[in-house]
Design a protein around this motif. Sequence first.
Motif, mmCIF file in Angstrom:
data_model
loop_
_atom_site.group_PDB
_atom_site.id
_atom_site.type_symbol
_atom_site.label_atom_id
_atom_site.label_comp_id
_atom_site.label_asym_id
_atom_site.label_seq_id
_atom_site.Cartn_x
_atom_site.Cartn_y
_atom_site.Cartn_z
ATOM 1 N N HIS A 37 0.851 -1.190 0.000
ATOM 2 C CA HIS A 37 0.000 0.000 0.000
ATOM 3 C C HIS A 37 0.885 1.238 0.000
ATOM 4 C CE1 HIS A 37 -3.212 2.782 0.983
ATOM 5 N NE2 HIS A 37 -2.373 3.311 1.853
ATOM 6 N N LEU A 38 0.565 2.174 -0.881
ATOM 7 C CA LEU A 38 1.261 3.461 -0.902
ATOM 8 C C LEU A 38 0.262 4.555 -0.591
ATOM 9 C CD1 LEU A 38 3.443 3.092 -4.135
ATOM 10 C CD2 LEU A 38 4.175 2.859 -1.776
ATOM 11 N N ASP A 39 0.643 5.446 0.304
ATOM 12 C CA ASP A 39 -0.212 6.590 0.620
ATOM 13 C C ASP A 39 -0.192 7.589 -0.531
ATOM 14 O OD1 ASP A 39 -0.951 5.676 3.174
ATOM 15 O OD2 ASP A 39 0.895 6.483 4.044
ATOM 16 N N SER A 40 -1.202 8.413 -0.599
ATOM 17 C CA SER A 40 -1.277 9.452 -1.627
ATOM 18 C C SER A 40 -0.029 10.318 -1.584
ATOM 19 C CB SER A 40 -2.519 10.315 -1.392
ATOM 20 O OG SER A 40 -2.609 11.315 -2.371
ATOM 21 N N GLY A 41 0.581 10.548 -2.744
ATOM 22 C CA GLY A 41 1.785 11.368 -2.829
ATOM 23 C C GLY A 41 3.080 10.618 -2.603
ATOM 24 N N LYS A 48 16.374 8.781 -9.325
ATOM 25 C CA LYS A 48 17.693 8.158 -9.397
ATOM 26 C C LYS A 48 17.666 6.682 -9.018
ATOM 27 C CE LYS A 48 20.121 12.440 -8.686
ATOM 28 N NZ LYS A 48 21.117 13.181 -7.964
ATOM 29 N N GLY A 49 16.500 6.201 -8.632
ATOM 30 C CA GLY A 49 16.386 4.812 -8.210
ATOM 31 C C GLY A 49 16.098 3.871 -9.360
ATOM 32 N N GLN A 50 16.334 2.610 -9.110
ATOM 33 C CA GLN A 50 16.044 1.571 -10.089
ATOM 34 C C GLN A 50 14.674 0.980 -9.773
ATOM 35 O OE1 GLN A 50 19.126 -1.345 -10.454
ATOM 36 N NE2 GLN A 50 17.907 -2.692 -11.713
ATOM 37 N N VAL A 51 13.880 0.719 -10.787
ATOM 38 C CA VAL A 51 12.569 0.103 -10.583
ATOM 39 C C VAL A 51 12.796 -1.329 -10.118
ATOM 40 C CG1 VAL A 51 10.414 -0.602 -11.686
ATOM 41 C CG2 VAL A 51 11.501 1.564 -12.321
ATOM 42 N N GLU A 52 12.203 -1.658 -8.996
ATOM 43 C CA GLU A 52 12.371 -2.989 -8.410
ATOM 44 C C GLU A 52 11.153 -3.845 -8.717
ATOM 45 O OE1 GLU A 52 15.094 -4.029 -6.771
ATOM 46 O OE2 GLU A 52 16.078 -2.088 -6.947
ATOM 47 N N GLY A 53 11.194 -4.618 -9.770
ATOM 48 C CA GLY A 53 10.139 -5.588 -10.058
ATOM 49 C C GLY A 53 8.945 -5.025 -10.796
ATOM 50 N N LEU A 54 7.920 -5.841 -10.870
ATOM 51 C CA LEU A 54 6.669 -5.530 -11.541
ATOM 52 C C LEU A 54 5.685 -4.970 -10.516
ATOM 53 C CD1 LEU A 54 4.656 -5.893 -13.978
ATOM 54 C CD2 LEU A 54 4.142 -8.131 -12.984
ATOM 55 N N HIS A 55 5.015 -3.892 -10.875
ATOM 56 C CA HIS A 55 4.013 -3.301 -9.993
ATOM 57 C C HIS A 55 2.689 -3.261 -10.726
ATOM 58 C CE1 HIS A 55 7.832 -1.811 -8.383
ATOM 59 N NE2 HIS A 55 7.220 -1.889 -7.224
ATOM 60 N N VAL A 56 1.641 -3.784 -10.099
ATOM 61 C CA VAL A 56 0.299 -3.786 -10.660
ATOM 62 C C VAL A 56 -0.563 -2.926 -9.753
ATOM 63 C CG1 VAL A 56 -1.709 -5.198 -11.272
ATOM 64 C CG2 VAL A 56 0.607 -6.113 -11.578
ATOM 65 N N VAL A 57 -1.192 -1.899 -10.309
ATOM 66 C CA VAL A 57 -2.054 -1.015 -9.529
ATOM 67 C C VAL A 57 -3.427 -1.678 -9.427
ATOM 68 C CG1 VAL A 57 -3.057 1.278 -9.352
ATOM 69 C CG2 VAL A 57 -0.774 0.997 -10.338
ATOM 70 N N LEU A 58 -3.827 -2.041 -8.206
ATOM 71 C CA LEU A 58 -5.106 -2.702 -7.992
ATOM 72 C C LEU A 58 -6.213 -1.720 -7.655
ATOM 73 C CD1 LEU A 58 -3.846 -5.792 -5.981
ATOM 74 C CD2 LEU A 58 -4.596 -5.744 -8.367
ATOM 75 N N SER A 59 -5.860 -0.575 -7.109
ATOM 76 C CA SER A 59 -6.860 0.457 -6.835
ATOM 77 C C SER A 59 -6.156 1.805 -6.772
ATOM 78 C CB SER A 59 -7.608 0.188 -5.518
ATOM 79 O OG SER A 59 -6.729 0.251 -4.419
ATOM 80 N N GLY A 60 -6.867 2.840 -7.168
ATOM 81 C CA GLY A 60 -6.306 4.179 -7.127
ATOM 82 C C GLY A 60 -5.778 4.641 -8.463
ATOM 83 N N HIS A 61 -4.902 5.618 -8.424
ATOM 84 C CA HIS A 61 -4.323 6.214 -9.625
ATOM 85 C C HIS A 61 -2.811 6.256 -9.491
ATOM 86 C CE1 HIS A 61 -8.442 7.674 -9.932
ATOM 87 N NE2 HIS A 61 -8.200 7.869 -11.212
ATOM 88 N N LEU A 62 -2.160 6.334 -10.629
ATOM 89 C CA LEU A 62 -0.709 6.369 -10.667
ATOM 90 C C LEU A 62 -0.289 7.454 -11.645
ATOM 91 C CD1 LEU A 62 1.992 4.862 -9.946
ATOM 92 C CD2 LEU A 62 1.646 3.578 -12.049
ATOM 93 N N SER A 63 0.705 8.238 -11.275
ATOM 94 C CA SER A 63 1.281 9.234 -12.169
ATOM 95 C C SER A 63 2.737 8.882 -12.399
ATOM 96 C CB SER A 63 1.217 10.635 -11.562
ATOM 97 O OG SER A 63 -0.106 11.069 -11.447
#
Length: 85
Positions: A37-41, A48-63
């Motif tokens: 779970h990620l909080d808003s914002g 500068k970070g590396q993307v770690e793995g696959l992320h699937v958004v199950l609810s909410g929005h992503l920018s």
Amino acid sequence: MSTPSPSLLERLIAHRTLSAAPREQIAWVAAHGALRHLDSGAVLTSMKGQVEGLHVVLSGHLSIHVDRGPGAGRSWNGAVGTLRA
């Protein structure tokens, strides 16, 4: 191999982008993944970070904001289950 959480597996199967994938492959993702779970914002990956793995958004929005140096950057805003190239 661990047994996936039924709720995670059911949510992945119901996901409109993943629903066409073979059930065995979705079950593999569920068995090897974890809910997060990620909080808003919150920042999922810093510039500068590396993307770690696959992320699937199950609810909410992503920018997604991409800084390409001087000039115009690129941004993408989407709701759950929308993927565009």
